[in-house]
Design an enzyme around this catalytic site. Sequence first.
Site, PDB file in Angstrom:
ATOM      1  N   GLN A  83      -4.245  -0.999   9.962  1.00  0.00           N
ATOM      2  CA  GLN A  83      -4.796  -2.777   8.721  1.00  0.00           C
ATOM      3  C   GLN A  83      -5.240  -3.949   9.988  1.00  0.00           C
ATOM      4  OE1 GLN A  83      -3.296  -3.446   5.586  1.00  0.00           O
ATOM      5  NE2 GLN A  83      -4.096  -5.358   6.253  1.00  0.00           N
ATOM      6  N   LYS A 137       0.972  -0.714  -0.202  1.00  0.00           N
ATOM      7  CA  LYS A 137       0.290  -0.156   0.047  1.00  0.00           C
ATOM      8  C   LYS A 137       1.086   1.144  -0.298  1.00  0.00           C
ATOM      9  CE  LYS A 137      -4.005  -2.339   2.659  1.00  0.00           C
ATOM     10  NZ  LYS A 137      -4.364  -2.610   3.610  1.00  0.00           N
ATOM     11  N   ASP A 158     -10.735   3.228   3.347  1.00  0.00           N
ATOM     12  CA  ASP A 158     -11.441   1.719   3.743  1.00  0.00           C
ATOM     13  C   ASP A 158     -13.338   1.638   4.147  1.00  0.00           C
ATOM     14  OD1 ASP A 158      -9.612  -0.180   3.471  1.00  0.00           O
ATOM     15  OD2 ASP A 158      -9.422  -0.103   5.585  1.00  0.00           O
TER      16      ASP A 158
END
Length: 298
Positions: A103, A59, A126
């Site tokens: 995460q 990422k 997200d």
Amino acid sequence: MPQSTAGAQRIDGTVIASEIRQQVRRQVGALQAGHGLTPVLTVVLVGDDPASEIYVRNKLKHAHEAGIESRDIRLPASTTQATLLDTIAKLNADPNVDGILVQMPLPSQIDQDAITKALDPDKDVDGLHPLNAGRLVAGQPGLVPCTPSGCLIMLRRTIGDIAGLNALVIGRSILVGKPVALLLLQANCTVTIAHSKTRDLAEICRRADIVVAALGRPEFVRGNWLKPGATVIDVGISRIERDGKKRIVGDVAYDEALSVAGAVTPVPGGVGPMTIACLLENTVRAACLRRGIAFPDA
Ligand code: NAP
């Protein structure tokens, strides 16, 4: 609609994701030139799970290549929920941070839901905060979960206009199934959502022009379940062993699907690469939404 006569088209997520990342690069360039703004993504990793380490590294690498400023915060596996909440509060309050990604999975002493709810919804790249889920239901601007966005991009690139098509989503998770179904509905598909209690799934599947499989059961959807010419998006990722070799497979029996469907995403190389590309796009979107700047055309 793709046709099935000469075998299905392989929908190449690696190529499409690369195009999206280049598009994000141009959008970042436009924001820098027009507003002196470089979007900032902060990734928080708790613990040292090797798979999470790889995801985070990827990422950050792709964010950097797209011109997004990326920062990472590493916390030990013993981190308490209070410490993580404190870290998030600081990132929420930092005017220079546009996107925050924590995460998952988190160590067991931390409640994932509490962490998701603590994020500033406008920095929740997200797209999993309940406010963003509500915005998606209401059709309001917000941040949409990355994997579902990737599925819709692939469908539009493969089929074009998907309005009026029968779409079946197998799976109803907050992460994938429900947001995919809402996005398909927004795109004017006629949507069926299947789950573990659904009866006659094969029969329902045979009526679908679009199948999005997100159930996490290796090769569960068979070729003879598919309508000839259907477009199949396989979200599943399962690690199996076959003929003494370790393999990664999806929720769809890929080789069987190839001979019936019009187009199919492979696993790996299908939906997977789209998720990071859409995360980068969400970071640009968050930077724009927070400042009331129009999302740049690219
Ligand atoms: P999840 O939270 O475990 O949800 C699975 C869903 O599938 C549930 O709604 C479940 O129904 C349904 N289901 C399970 N067995 C079924 C069956 N036999 N028939 C019909 N429906 C069934 O999983 P998830 O997080 O949505 O992820 C799904 C898959 O996508 C996993 O393989 C995951 O690794 C993969 N994934 C890939 C990406 C990517 O970037 N490519 C991103 C996220 C996830 P109930 O609700 O009734 O239990």
